[in-house]
Design a protein around this motif. Sequence first.
Motif, PDB file in Angstrom:
ATOM      1  N   ALA A  89       0.821  -1.213   0.000  1.00 43.26           N
ATOM      2  CA  ALA A  89       0.000   0.000   0.000  1.00 43.26           C
ATOM      3  C   ALA A  89       0.858   1.267   0.000  1.00 43.26           C
ATOM      4  CB  ALA A  89      -0.930  -0.004   1.208  1.00 43.26           C
ATOM      5  N   GLY A  90       2.176   1.092   0.007  1.00 40.55           N
ATOM      6  CA  GLY A  90       3.059   2.248  -0.025  1.00 40.55           C
ATOM      7  C   GLY A  90       3.510   2.737   1.343  1.00 40.55           C
ATOM      8  N   CYS A  91       3.299   1.952   2.374  1.00 40.28           N
ATOM      9  CA  CYS A  91       3.720   2.357   3.717  1.00 40.28           C
ATOM     10  C   CYS A  91       5.241   2.208   3.855  1.00 40.28           C
ATOM     11  CB  CYS A  91       3.032   1.507   4.775  1.00 40.28           C
ATOM     12  SG  CYS A  91       1.254   1.767   4.846  1.00 40.28           S
ATOM     13  N   ASP A  92       5.846   3.121   4.588  1.00 40.27           N
ATOM     14  CA  ASP A  92       7.296   3.135   4.787  1.00 40.27           C
ATOM     15  C   ASP A  92       7.571   3.153   6.284  1.00 40.27           C
ATOM     16  OD1 ASP A  92      10.000   3.727   5.053  1.00 40.27           O
ATOM     17  OD2 ASP A  92       9.980   5.317   3.551  1.00 40.27           O
ATOM     18  N   LEU A  93       7.961   2.003   6.828  1.00 38.56           N
ATOM     19  CA  LEU A  93       8.145   1.918   8.277  1.00 38.56           C
ATOM     20  C   LEU A  93       9.256   2.834   8.769  1.00 38.56           C
ATOM     21  CD1 LEU A  93      10.621  -0.096   9.589  1.00 38.56           C
ATOM     22  CD2 LEU A  93       9.333  -1.736   8.295  1.00 38.56           C
ATOM     23  N   PHE A  94      10.271   3.093   7.928  1.00 41.75           N
ATOM     24  CA  PHE A  94      11.363   3.963   8.372  1.00 41.75           C
ATOM     25  C   PHE A  94      10.943   5.432   8.384  1.00 41.75           C
ATOM     26  CE2 PHE A  94      13.287   0.034   6.976  1.00 41.75           C
ATOM     27  CZ  PHE A  94      13.926  -0.316   8.149  1.00 41.75           C
ATOM     28  N   LYS A  95      10.080   5.803   7.478  1.00 53.15           N
ATOM     29  CA  LYS A  95       9.527   7.166   7.505  1.00 53.15           C
ATOM     30  C   LYS A  95       8.714   7.346   8.793  1.00 53.15           C
ATOM     31  CE  LYS A  95       6.140  10.117   5.302  1.00 53.15           C
ATOM     32  NZ  LYS A  95       4.851  10.059   4.689  1.00 53.15           N
ATOM     33  N   TYR A  96       7.885   6.356   9.115  1.00 57.13           N
ATOM     34  CA  TYR A  96       7.081   6.441  10.333  1.00 57.13           C
ATOM     35  C   TYR A  96       7.983   6.489  11.564  1.00 57.13           C
ATOM     36  CZ  TYR A  96       3.334   4.870   7.202  1.00 57.13           C
ATOM     37  OH  TYR A  96       2.438   4.730   6.165  1.00 57.13           O
ATOM     38  N   ALA A  97       9.033   5.681  11.551  1.00 59.00           N
ATOM     39  CA  ALA A  97       9.949   5.656  12.693  1.00 59.00           C
ATOM     40  C   ALA A  97      10.660   7.000  12.846  1.00 59.00           C
ATOM     41  CB  ALA A  97      10.963   4.531  12.524  1.00 59.00           C
ATOM     42  N   ARG A  98      11.059   7.607  11.723  1.00 63.31           N
ATOM     43  CA  ARG A  98      11.715   8.927  11.795  1.00 63.31           C
ATOM     44  C   ARG A  98      10.767   9.979  12.361  1.00 63.31           C
ATOM     45  NH1 ARG A  98      13.588   7.430   6.858  1.00 63.31           N
ATOM     46  NH2 ARG A  98      12.009   8.641   5.757  1.00 63.31           N
ATOM     47  N   GLU A  99       9.523   9.948  11.900  1.00 68.06           N
ATOM     48  CA  GLU A  99       8.577  10.990  12.297  1.00 68.06           C
ATOM     49  C   GLU A  99       7.969  10.770  13.686  1.00 68.06           C
ATOM     50  OE1 GLU A  99       5.706  11.575   9.170  1.00 68.06           O
ATOM     51  OE2 GLU A  99       7.274  11.876   7.677  1.00 68.06           O
ATOM     52  N   TYR A 100       7.775   9.508  14.085  1.00 66.60           N
ATOM     53  CA  TYR A 100       7.038   9.223  15.316  1.00 66.60           C
ATOM     54  C   TYR A 100       7.752   8.215  16.213  1.00 66.60           C
ATOM     55  CZ  TYR A 100       3.486  11.104  12.188  1.00 66.60           C
ATOM     56  OH  TYR A 100       2.801  11.888  11.300  1.00 66.60           O
ATOM     57  N   GLY A 101       9.053   7.990  15.976  1.00 65.97           N
ATOM     58  CA  GLY A 101       9.792   6.930  16.650  1.00 65.97           C
ATOM     59  C   GLY A 101       9.686   6.901  18.155  1.00 65.97           C
ATOM     60  N   ASP A 102       9.611   8.056  18.782  1.00 65.88           N
ATOM     61  CA  ASP A 102       9.521   8.087  20.240  1.00 65.88           C
ATOM     62  C   ASP A 102       8.138   7.702  20.742  1.00 65.88           C
ATOM     63  OD1 ASP A 102       8.529  10.465  19.080  1.00 65.88           O
ATOM     64  OD2 ASP A 102       8.784  11.575  20.949  1.00 65.88           O
ATOM     65  N   ARG A 103       7.141   7.700  19.863  1.00 64.80           N
ATOM     66  CA  ARG A 103       5.758   7.405  20.272  1.00 64.80           C
ATOM     67  C   ARG A 103       5.207   6.147  19.621  1.00 64.80           C
ATOM     68  NH1 ARG A 103       2.416  12.290  18.391  1.00 64.80           N
ATOM     69  NH2 ARG A 103       0.771  11.144  19.420  1.00 64.80           N
ATOM     70  N   LEU A 104       5.977   5.534  18.707  1.00 63.70           N
ATOM     71  CA  LEU A 104       5.418   4.474  17.865  1.00 63.70           C
ATOM     72  C   LEU A 104       6.306   3.241  17.829  1.00 63.70           C
ATOM     73  CD1 LEU A 104       3.318   3.576  15.687  1.00 63.70           C
ATOM     74  CD2 LEU A 104       4.837   4.613  14.002  1.00 63.70           C
ATOM     75  N   ALA A 105       5.705   2.097  18.082  1.00 65.26           N
ATOM     76  CA  ALA A 105       6.363   0.811  17.849  1.00 65.26           C
ATOM     77  C   ALA A 105       5.723   0.198  16.611  1.00 65.26           C
ATOM     78  CB  ALA A 105       6.192  -0.107  19.052  1.00 65.26           C
TER      79      ALA A 105
END
Length: 159
Positions: free
Chosen positions: A77-93
């Motif tokens: 679907a185009g999701c990028d786990l590293f983009k999410y980790a960069r943007e929300y890493g302190d709040r997101l597992a």
Amino acid sequence: AQQIAGLAIARAAARLNAVRRFYDLIRAQEAVKVAQLQLARRFDLPVILHSDGRIDDALPLILDAGFSAINPIDHKAGCDLFKYAREYGDRLAIVGGYDTRNMETGDRDLIKKSIVDLLEKVKTNQVQFMFGPDHSIPPGVSYADFQYALQVYREHMRY
């Protein structure tokens, strides 16, 4: 003519009633979910949201609602786990995110390389990550290849 009009009005009212009952049911289910989230927050427990598809725009709202992890991160679907980790890493597992299309090939070299590369990048970027597929395991993946993928993961999982 009045009878036909009356019948049409009665049918429309019945449909509206059904829609209202459906809405009430959904609203009741959402109230339970909100209560569960509030309870988890009170005890500082992590809450995982199962998501499908691209969640980029919804992710800030999901986190604000109290979810602390997403499962899975859907590559197709185009999701990028590293983009999410960069943007929300302190709040997101992140739970899952391994692109299962690699296993579908049956190519053991590709399976190993894709898992090792993923894990090295996860380690380098210090992503809160639990290994798993990016969606359901496709039926074309052999059990032997699935077992092999898990073996490769276990050999390279520590960091």
